[in-house]
Design an enzyme around this catalytic site. Sequence first.
Site, short mmCIF file in Angstrom:
data_model
loop_
_atom_site.label_atom_id
_atom_site.label_comp_id
_atom_site.label_asym_id
_atom_site.label_seq_id
_atom_site.Cartn_x
_atom_site.Cartn_y
_atom_site.Cartn_z
N CYS A 37 0.81 -1.21 0.00
CA CYS A 37 0.00 0.00 0.00
C CYS A 37 0.85 1.27 0.00
O CYS A 37 0.31 2.37 -0.12
CB CYS A 37 -0.94 -0.01 1.20
SG CYS A 37 -1.93 -1.50 1.26
N HIS B 276 -3.07 6.76 3.02
CA HIS B 276 -3.56 5.48 2.50
C HIS B 276 -4.83 5.12 3.26
O HIS B 276 -4.89 5.23 4.49
CB HIS B 276 -2.49 4.41 2.68
CG HIS B 276 -3.01 3.03 2.50
ND1 HIS B 276 -3.74 2.67 1.39
CD2 HIS B 276 -2.94 1.91 3.29
CE1 HIS B 276 -4.09 1.39 1.51
NE2 HIS B 276 -3.62 0.93 2.64
N ASN C 282 -10.22 -0.41 1.08
CA ASN C 282 -8.76 -0.32 0.92
C ASN C 282 -8.39 -0.78 -0.49
O ASN C 282 -8.52 -1.95 -0.81
CB ASN C 282 -8.12 -1.22 1.99
CG ASN C 282 -6.60 -1.20 1.96
OD1 ASN C 282 -5.99 -0.79 0.97
ND2 ASN C 282 -5.99 -1.67 3.02
O1 UT7 Z 1 -3.49 -1.60 3.76
C1 UT7 Z 1 -2.43 -2.21 4.42
C2 UT7 Z 1 -2.43 -1.91 5.84
N1 UT7 Z 1 -3.54 -2.56 6.49
C3 UT7 Z 1 -4.01 -2.06 7.60
O2 UT7 Z 1 -3.56 -1.02 8.01
C4 UT7 Z 1 -5.06 -2.81 8.35
C5 UT7 Z 1 -4.76 -2.76 9.83
N2 UT7 Z 1 -5.70 -3.50 10.66
C6 UT7 Z 1 -7.00 -3.14 10.84
O3 UT7 Z 1 -7.46 -2.21 10.20
C7 UT7 Z 1 -7.82 -3.86 11.86
O4 UT7 Z 1 -6.96 -4.61 12.69
C8 UT7 Z 1 -8.90 -4.80 11.25
C9 UT7 Z 1 -10.00 -3.98 10.58
C10 UT7 Z 1 -8.27 -5.75 10.26
C11 UT7 Z 1 -9.56 -5.64 12.35
O5 UT7 Z 1 -10.17 -4.79 13.32
P1 UT7 Z 1 -9.87 -5.02 14.86
O6 UT7 Z 1 -10.65 -4.05 15.62
O7 UT7 Z 1 -8.36 -4.99 15.02
O8 UT7 Z 1 -10.45 -6.43 15.12
P2 UT7 Z 1 -9.69 -7.73 15.68
O9 UT7 Z 1 -8.84 -8.34 14.62
O10 UT7 Z 1 -9.06 -7.42 16.99
O11 UT7 Z 1 -10.92 -8.70 15.92
C12 UT7 Z 1 -11.93 -8.42 16.90
C13 UT7 Z 1 -13.07 -9.38 16.75
C14 UT7 Z 1 -12.65 -10.84 16.64
O12 UT7 Z 1 -13.60 -11.61 17.31
P3 UT7 Z 1 -13.29 -12.17 18.79
O13 UT7 Z 1 -12.05 -13.01 18.65
O14 UT7 Z 1 -13.08 -10.95 19.64
O15 UT7 Z 1 -14.53 -12.93 19.12
C15 UT7 Z 1 -12.76 -11.12 15.17
O16 UT7 Z 1 -13.01 -12.48 14.90
O17 UT7 Z 1 -13.79 -9.08 15.55
C16 UT7 Z 1 -13.95 -10.28 14.79
N3 UT7 Z 1 -14.01 -9.94 13.39
C17 UT7 Z 1 -15.17 -9.70 12.74
N4 UT7 Z 1 -16.44 -9.73 13.16
C18 UT7 Z 1 -17.40 -9.43 12.26
C19 UT7 Z 1 -12.97 -9.77 12.52
N5 UT7 Z 1 -13.45 -9.43 11.31
C20 UT7 Z 1 -14.80 -9.38 11.42
C21 UT7 Z 1 -15.84 -9.09 10.53
N6 UT7 Z 1 -17.10 -9.12 10.99
N7 UT7 Z 1 -15.61 -8.75 9.24
#
Ligand code: UT7
Length: 312
Positions: A113, A238, A268
């Site tokens: 990215c 980005h 994204n």
């Molecule tokens: O472009 C390149 C650079 N990329 C980035 O900068 C992305 C960086 N990361 C992020 O933007 C975030 O970490 C994400 C959007 C990918 C994830 O958000 P988060 O708030 O960090 O969520 P998490 O990974 O800590 O997950 C929290 C919960 C989990 O459930 P449990 O284990 O707490 O029960 C996930 O399974 O959210 C769950 N989860 C979802 N639930 C519903 C993860 N994805 C989803 C989803 N829908 N799509």
Amino acid sequence: MYHDPSHTCIAAVGSFVPSRVVTNDELAAIVDTSDQWIVSHTGIRERRWADEETTFDLAYKATVDLLGRYQTTIDAIVCATATADYPGFPSTASLLSEKLGVTGAAVDVSAGCTGFIYALEIGRGMIATGTARTVLIVGSERLSSVLDMRDRSTCVLFGDGAAAVVLTASDQPLWLGTYIRSEASGSKSLTIDPVTKILTMEGRAVYTFAVRAIAETIDALLEEHKLGIDDIDWIVPHQANQRIIASCAKRYGIDESKFFLNIDRYANTSAASIPLALAEMEQSALLTSGQRVILVGFGAGLTYGGVLLLWK
Ligand code: UT7
């Protein structure tokens, strides 16, 4: 003939996104997610996914849009992409040069990215060394091709699209600074798996890195010119996650409204996201001559960096 590298500018911008809009509700019918989760965790409401168009098609259509707004010859092409149609070669830039009849350099850049930022610096180098007078810089992605539709933690985050800019020499010193870096760690935090061809991401680790990378880049660019954040009109980041921008703004005391965001409509789009934002800003007359603008990218590699320029 050597040219002062600070006398380089973005002369024009163009873009293209596929017509198919994919809403969060449509994804919630396929995978265990919801509009509420996606909006609250990312700011994304919808994205565009290509039906027919390849990464080259998207890049070409963005270039046609640009050339419709700004007539120019093109000496060289640099295309930033993680989703080239051909693995290895020919590059997307070579496909473009054949279509456009460009006989100068043609090369793809792979820096996730951050690719568009790296591509800008390569193009600026070509202008500085006299290799080219006008360089087409394209960011083009068809990320829908590398998504695992069973993985809710990634498949909701990405979109397809392309945007292009033309770099030219300028009379005035409009290019104030470039800062490009790699983290020298986390290379496997964001991958397109070589076997499955599917995108994988350690979301939390990349999130933490991203907040820090944005702040470090902005600080470095401001410090070089003894500027403060109030001297900056726009930060064009980005578009990975609205919460990353909000965290960064809060933690480092930056007014969030300085950041331009269109992630709600495009998600994204990796290397295409910064120029896609620029195109929308230009078309909405948000960018005016003399404004100080910071572009900042971060992503796979892990790589990050930005540029500070005066809008032409
Ligand atoms: O472009 C390149 C650079 N990329 C980035 O900068 C992305 C960086 N990361 C992020 O933007 C975030 O970490 C994400 C959007 C990918 C994830 O958000 P988060 O708030 O960090 O969520 P998490 O990974 O800590 O997950 C929290 C919960 C989990 O459930 P449990 O284990 O707490 O029960 C996930 O399974 O959210 C769950 N989860 C979802 N639930 C519903 C993860 N994805 C989803 C989803 N829908 N799509």
